[in-house]
Scaffold this active site. Structure first.
Site, mmCIF file in Angstrom:
data_model
loop_
_atom_site.group_PDB
_atom_site.id
_atom_site.type_symbol
_atom_site.label_atom_id
_atom_site.label_comp_id
_atom_site.label_asym_id
_atom_site.label_seq_id
_atom_site.Cartn_x
_atom_site.Cartn_y
_atom_site.Cartn_z
ATOM 1 N N ASP A 1 -5.663 -7.392 7.237
ATOM 2 C CA ASP A 1 -6.941 -7.100 7.873
ATOM 3 C C ASP A 1 -7.960 -6.905 6.761
ATOM 4 O OD1 ASP A 1 -6.338 -4.612 6.836
ATOM 5 O OD2 ASP A 1 -6.107 -3.619 8.770
ATOM 6 N N ASP B 1 -1.982 -5.168 3.782
ATOM 7 C CA ASP B 1 -2.055 -5.520 5.203
ATOM 8 C C ASP B 1 -2.995 -6.687 5.479
ATOM 9 O OD1 ASP B 1 -0.268 -3.545 5.907
ATOM 10 O OD2 ASP B 1 -1.824 -2.046 6.277
ATOM 11 N N GLU C 1 0.800 -1.230 0.000
ATOM 12 C CA GLU C 1 0.000 0.000 0.000
ATOM 13 C C GLU C 1 0.825 1.269 0.000
ATOM 14 O OE1 GLU C 1 -0.002 -2.402 2.281
ATOM 15 O OE2 GLU C 1 -1.889 -2.462 3.369
ATOM 16 N N ARG D 1 -2.689 -2.220 13.683
ATOM 17 C CA ARG D 1 -4.150 -2.269 13.802
ATOM 18 C C ARG D 1 -4.535 -3.686 14.213
ATOM 19 N NH1 ARG D 1 -3.758 1.051 9.082
ATOM 20 N NH2 ARG D 1 -4.357 3.198 9.588
ATOM 21 N N GLU E 1 -9.427 -4.270 5.529
ATOM 22 C CA GLU E 1 -9.121 -3.186 4.598
ATOM 23 C C GLU E 1 -8.013 -3.616 3.636
ATOM 24 O OE1 GLU E 1 -10.818 0.229 3.451
ATOM 25 O OE2 GLU E 1 -11.244 -0.675 5.394
ATOM 26 N N TYR F 1 2.263 -5.165 13.134
ATOM 27 C CA TYR F 1 1.143 -4.407 12.560
ATOM 28 C C TYR F 1 0.377 -3.676 13.656
ATOM 29 C CZ TYR F 1 -2.698 -3.303 9.406
ATOM 30 O OH TYR F 1 -3.638 -2.640 8.649
ATOM 31 N N HIS G 1 -3.815 -11.663 14.230
ATOM 32 C CA HIS G 1 -2.371 -11.593 14.423
ATOM 33 C C HIS G 1 -2.016 -11.149 15.832
ATOM 34 C CE1 HIS G 1 -3.838 -8.264 11.726
ATOM 35 N NE2 HIS G 1 -3.572 -7.591 12.827
#
Length: 767
Positions: A84, A82, A9, A285, A86, A283, A328
Site C-alpha cells: 500500500d 506492505d 517492517e 488494510r 505506506e 493483508y 489486492h
C-alpha cells in the site's frame, strides 16, 4: 557479496517469511519507518516546493546501521514492505537512507504471507512505485501543515496542549454535531399498544398501528376493546431472498468486530496485524471485496464437502466505497481449510469471524417467507400488525448472520399457522405501555467508521489512529456511561375483559460505550468550524482523498496539490492569530435562590466549571464527567456546589469530602484519599470515609510488587491508582471489583489474553 537480504517492517512478519525462504535468505525488520518528519519542527521546506525534511529518529539509528551493514554484504536486497502507499514509502525511505544500488535492489509485494505468494513475488519483482510514494508524501505533508499551523492557534486561543488534524477534526465535528442534535431533542411521551393473540394454538404478538399521546387516550382504547372480537383483515405473504455480505474490507471488519466481539477499532487492527504477520490472513488494510480464484475454488470445495453442493454459490463482489485505492484482495484466511487457529482468545475470535464471513460470501442465498397480517377489531378502527419471517432455505445463514447497528433488530424465525382473511383470532391480552421518544443514537466506534467511509473521509489505515487520538490522545471524546433518568409512567393491561392499571418507569437517555464529546471537544470543534470552515468541510476532506488517488495514479503532481491548498490556508492562519479574538465560553445559568448570587458556567485553564458570585466571595466547582456547558441547568450547577462538605471528624480532625481534577476525594489533614468510582461523594458517610482512610494508611507503597507468577511472567504491581498487572513490558487494568490478593495465575493469564494494554502517558517536560 553473497546471499539475499529481505527487509520487512516487523519482526513477526520477518520470522514468518524466514520460515518460507530458508537458506540463502536473511530476513530483517526495519521496525516500521526508519525516517520521518522531525517531531518539534514543521520539517517542510515551504519555500522550495514543500520538500519534506526527513530525519532518522534516535531510536532507529542502530536499526539503520545494522541494515546498512547487512545490505553492503548482500548480493541482492529485496524490499518487501506492505503493498500500500505506506508500505511503498517505507521501501523508498529504505532505498534512499541505506544508499541501495538499484541494479541489485528489488521491490516485491504480496498480500498474504504464504510460501506460494512469497515465491511468486520473488519471481515477479518490480521497481519502487514513486507515484504511490508521492501520494503518501502528499498526505504526510498536508497533514503536517494542517496540524502544525492549527494547533498553535488552539493553544493561544483556547488551551495549551490541544491539537487539530485534517481527518481528526472532521471526525470530531461529526460526534459534536450528533451531540447537539441530542441536546436539542425534545423527548415526548407516548403510549405503545401491543396485543398477544392466539391462532391455531400459536401465540403471536401484534403492534397497534397507532400511538397514543397520553394515558387517557390509551386507557380509552383498552376500555373500548373490552369484549371485542378480532378477525384477520388481511394477509400478505412474500418470499424474499437474503444475500450474504461481501468478504471483509478494513472498515467492515472494524464494524463487525465491534458489533459481534465488542472490540475497539484499535484492538481489531492490532489483532488483525498479528494474524497477517503470522501468515493466517491476507493483508488487513484494504478497500477491496475481491477474492482470488484460488480462494473462490477453495471455498467452493469446502462448502460442497461440508454443507452440500446446494449451499455453494460462487460470486465475486465489487468495491463500492468512495475512492477505493487498494488493488489486492478482501481480508480472508490464507488457507480456507484452517477452521481454527492457535493463539490468544482475541486472535481466535477475530480469525473465526473472518473465516465465517469469507465462507458465507460464497454460499447460496437464503430464502425467507415474510408474512404481514393485519388484525381488526369490531370496536375500534385501529388495527394490529403482526409480522413473521420463516426461513424456507437457510443458505449462508447456516454459517453466519451479519451484525446490525440497530440494537432492536430481531433475526428470529417465527412460523405462523395457516390462516385466512376473515378468520377469527382470539386476543389473550393487550398492553398499553408508557414510552418516551428517543433522541438520535450517539456514534459508536463502528458507526463512526461507517459514517467516515460513507463520506469518503480518511482511508482504512486512518480510522483506528483517528479514534485513538480523539479518545485517549486528546480527551476530546469519552465512551459514554450514562445511567439515564427514570421517569414514572402508568401502564395499562386488558385481560379477561378487565383493564388493570399499574405503575412503571421508563429510563430516558441511558447509554454505554458510545462516543460523546467532552467540553473541550465541543469548544475545539465549534472554534474550528467558525474560523476554518474550509478545513472542517466534509466535502473538502473527501475531495482531498480523491486528489491523493490522482497522485497515486500519476495524474497529478503532489506538491502542486499542496501549493494550491497552502496559500489561502496560511493567510487564514496568520489572520486568525493576529485578530486578538479568543474563545470564551460562558453561560449564565441563573440565580441561587438561597443567597441571590449569580451562577455562571465557564471554561478555564483546567476545564469546564461553574462559578457563583464574584471577587473574594466567589465559589467554583468543576463539572462532572459527561456534563456539558451547553445543556447544563441551574439545578445541575447547584448540586456541584454541595462539595466540599464536612462528613465529620476523626480524632478532632475534619474529614472533608471534595472534588478535584481527577475526581472526588477525601481530605484528612495532609492526606488525600481517592473515593472509589460508583460511590456518591454527596452521601458518603463518616464511617465509609474512615475505612477508606484506614485502607490508604495500610496500602503498600506505589510501584511495589504485590505478587509474582514467574512461569507466566506476570506481576501484580501496586500503582498510583491501585493494583494492575504487568506482563511483557505492558500494563493491564484489573477488572472492576476484583481483588489483587485472591487472583489466581489462570485469572491473570485471562486478563492478559482478553484485555487491551493500557496506553502509556507521558508528562510533558518544561523547557
Amino acid at each position: 557479496m553473497e546471499g539475499n537480504l529481505v527487509i520487512v517492517e516487523s519482526p513477526a512478519k520477518a520470522k514468518t517469511i524466514q520460515k518460507f525462504l530458508g537458506d540463502g535468505y536473511v530476513v530483517k525488520s526495519s521496525f516500521g519507518h526508519i525516517r520521518d518528519l522531525q517531531d518539534n519542527k514543521l520539517s517542510v521546506d515551504v519555500e522550495h516546493g514543500f520538500k519534506p525534511e526527513y530525519v532518522i529518529p534516535a531510536d532507529k539509528k542502530k536499526v539503520v546501521a545494522d541494515l546498512k551493514k547487512a545490505a553492503a554484504q548482500a548480493e541482492t536486497v529485496w524490499l518487501a514492505s506492505d503493498e500500500d502507499r505506506e508500505g511503498e514509502a517505507i521501501s523508498w525511505h529504505l532505498s534512499e537512507t541505506l544508499g541501495l544500488d538499484s541494479s541489485r535492489t528489488r521491490r516485491i509485494v504480496f498480500h498474504e504471507i504464504t510460501k506460494d505468494a512469497i515465491q511468486h513475488a520473488i519471481r515477479n519483482p518490480r521497481e519502487i512505485d514513486l507515484n504511490l510514494v508521492n501520494a503518501q508524501q502528499a498526505r504526510r505533508v498536508l497533514d503536517r501543515l494542517v496540524g502544525f499551523e492549527l494547533s498553535p492557534i488552539l493553544w493561544r486561543k483556547i488551551q495549551r496542549g490541544l491539537s487539530a488534524g485534517r481527518v481528526q477534526s472532521v471526525a470530531l465535528r461529526l460526534v459534536v454535531e450528533r451531540e447537539k442534535e441530542i441536546i436539542a431533542f425534545d423527548s415526548t411521551p407516548y403510549y405503545k399498544v401491543e396485543g398477544v393473540f392466539e391462532a391455531g394454538g400459536t401465540k403471536v404478538r401484534g403492534v397497534l398501528d397507532t400511538r397514543f399521546n397520553d394515558a387517557a387516550a390509551a386507557r380509552a382504547f383498552l376500555d373500548d376493546s373490552a369484549g371485542a372480537s378480532y378477525t384477520i383483515a388481511s394477509i400478505d405473504k412474500k418470499e424474499a431472498t437474503r444475500h450474504p455480505a461481501p468478504p471483509f474490507t478494513t472498515s467492515t471488519l472494524q464494524q463487525e468486530a465491534a458489533r459481534k466481539l465488542h472490540f475497539p477499532v484499535s484492538l481489531t487492527m492490532r489483532v488483525a496485524q498479528s494474524l497477517y504477520e503470522r501468515g493466517l490472513i491476507t493483508y488487513m488494510r484494504t478497500d477491496s471485496t475481491n477474492l482470488s480464484n484460488l480462494a473462490l475454488n477453495a471455498s467452493r470445495k469446502y462448502i460442497c464437502e461440508n454443507f452440500g453442493e446446494g449451499y455453494s454459490h460462487t460470486r465475486q463482489y465489487h468495491t463500492h466505497s468512495k475512492g477505493a485505492q487498494e488493488a489486492h484482495e478482501a481480508i480472508r484466511p490464507t488457507y480456507i481449510g484452517n477452521t481454527s487457529i492457535e493463539g490468544t482468545t482475541q486472535e481466535q475470535k477475530l480469525y473465526s469471524l473472518i473465516w465465517k464471513r469469507t465462507l458465507a460470501s460464497q454460499m447460496e442465498d437464503a430464502r425467507i417467507l415474510n408474512t404481514s397480517m393485519k388484525v381488526a377489531s369490531d370496536r375500534r378502527s385501529e388495527k394490529f400488525n403482526i409480522q413473521a419471517a420463516e426461513v424456507l432455505f437457510d443458505g449462508f445463514l447456516k454459517l453466519y448472520i451479519e451484525g446490525s447497528d440497530d440494537e432492536s433488530q430481531d433475526d428470529g424465525n417465527t412460523v405462523l399457522p395457516t390462516l385466512s382473511a376473515g378468520e377469527s383470532i382470539r386476543a389473550l391480552s393487550i398492553d398499553a405501555e408508557g414510552k418516551f421518544s428517543q433522541p438520535p443514537y450517539r456514534y459508536s466506534e463502528a458507526t463512526l467508521v461507517k459514517k467516515l467511509e460513507e463520506l469518503g473521509i480518511g482511508r482504512p489505515s486512518t480510522y483506528a489512529p483517528t479514534i485513538s487520538t480523539l479518545t485517549t490522545g486528546r480527551g476530546y471524546l469519552v465512551k459514554s456511561d450514562i445511567a439515564g433518568r427514570k421517569v414514572p409512567v402508568t401502564n395499562f393491561r386488558l385481560k379477561d375483559g378487565k383493564v388493570v392499571e399499574s405503575a412503571g418507569s421508563e429510563t430516558i437517555g441511558a447509554e454505554r460505550g458510545k462516543l460523546m464529546p467532552q467540553e473541550i471537544g465541543m469548544i475545539v470543534s465549534d472554534y474550528l468550524v467558525e474560523n476554518f470552515p474550509g478545513i472542517m468541510d466534509y466535502d473538502f476532506t473527501a475531495n482531498v482523498e480523491k486528489d491523493f488517488d490522482s497522485i497515486a495514479e500519476g495524474k497529478m503532481a503532489w506538491n502542486a496539490l499542496i501549493s494550491e491548498f497552502y496559500g489561502g490556508f496560511h493567510r487564514k492562519v496568520e489572520e486568525t492569530l493576529s485578530n486578538g479574538q479568543y474563545s470564551h465560553v460562558e453561560k449564565v445559568l441563573g440565580t441561587d435562590p438561597s443567597d441571590g448570587k449569580t451562577v455562571v458556567a465557564k471554561f478555564g485553564q483546567y476545564g469546564a466549571y461553574v462559578q457563583k458570585g464574584e471577587g473574594d466571595d466567589r465559589q467554583s466547582a468543576s463539572l462532572a464527567k459527561g456534563q456539558l456547558i451547553e445543556n447544563l441547568t441551574l439545578e445541575d450547577a447547584l448540586e456541584l456546589f454541595r462539595l466540599p462538605r464536612t462528613a465529620g471528624q476523626i480524632d478532632g480532625t475534619d474529614v472533608i469530602v471534595t472534588k478535584g481534577r481527577f475526581g472526588p476525594y477525601i481530605k484528612f489533614g495532609e492526606k488525600n484519599v481517592s473515593i472509589p468510582r460508583g460511590t456518591d461523594p454527596l452521601t458518603i458517610s463518616l464511617e465509609a470515609c474512615a475505612e477508606l482512610i484506614r485502607k490508604a494508611d495500610s496500602a503498600p507503597a506505589a510501584n511495589q510488587v504485590l505478587r509474582e507468577f514467574p512461569d507466566s511472567g506476570i506481576s501484580i504491581i501496586n500503582g498510583r491508582y491501585g493494583p494492575y498487572l504487568k506482563h511483557d513490558g505492558k500494563n493491564y487494568k484489573l477488572p472492576r471489583n476484583s481483588d489483587a490478593a485472591t487472583l489466581s495465575e489462570e485469572d491473570c493469564r485471562k486478563i492478559v489474553e482478553t484485555q487491551t494494554p493500557t496506553s502509556p502517558k507521558y508528562r510533558r517536560r518544561k523547557k
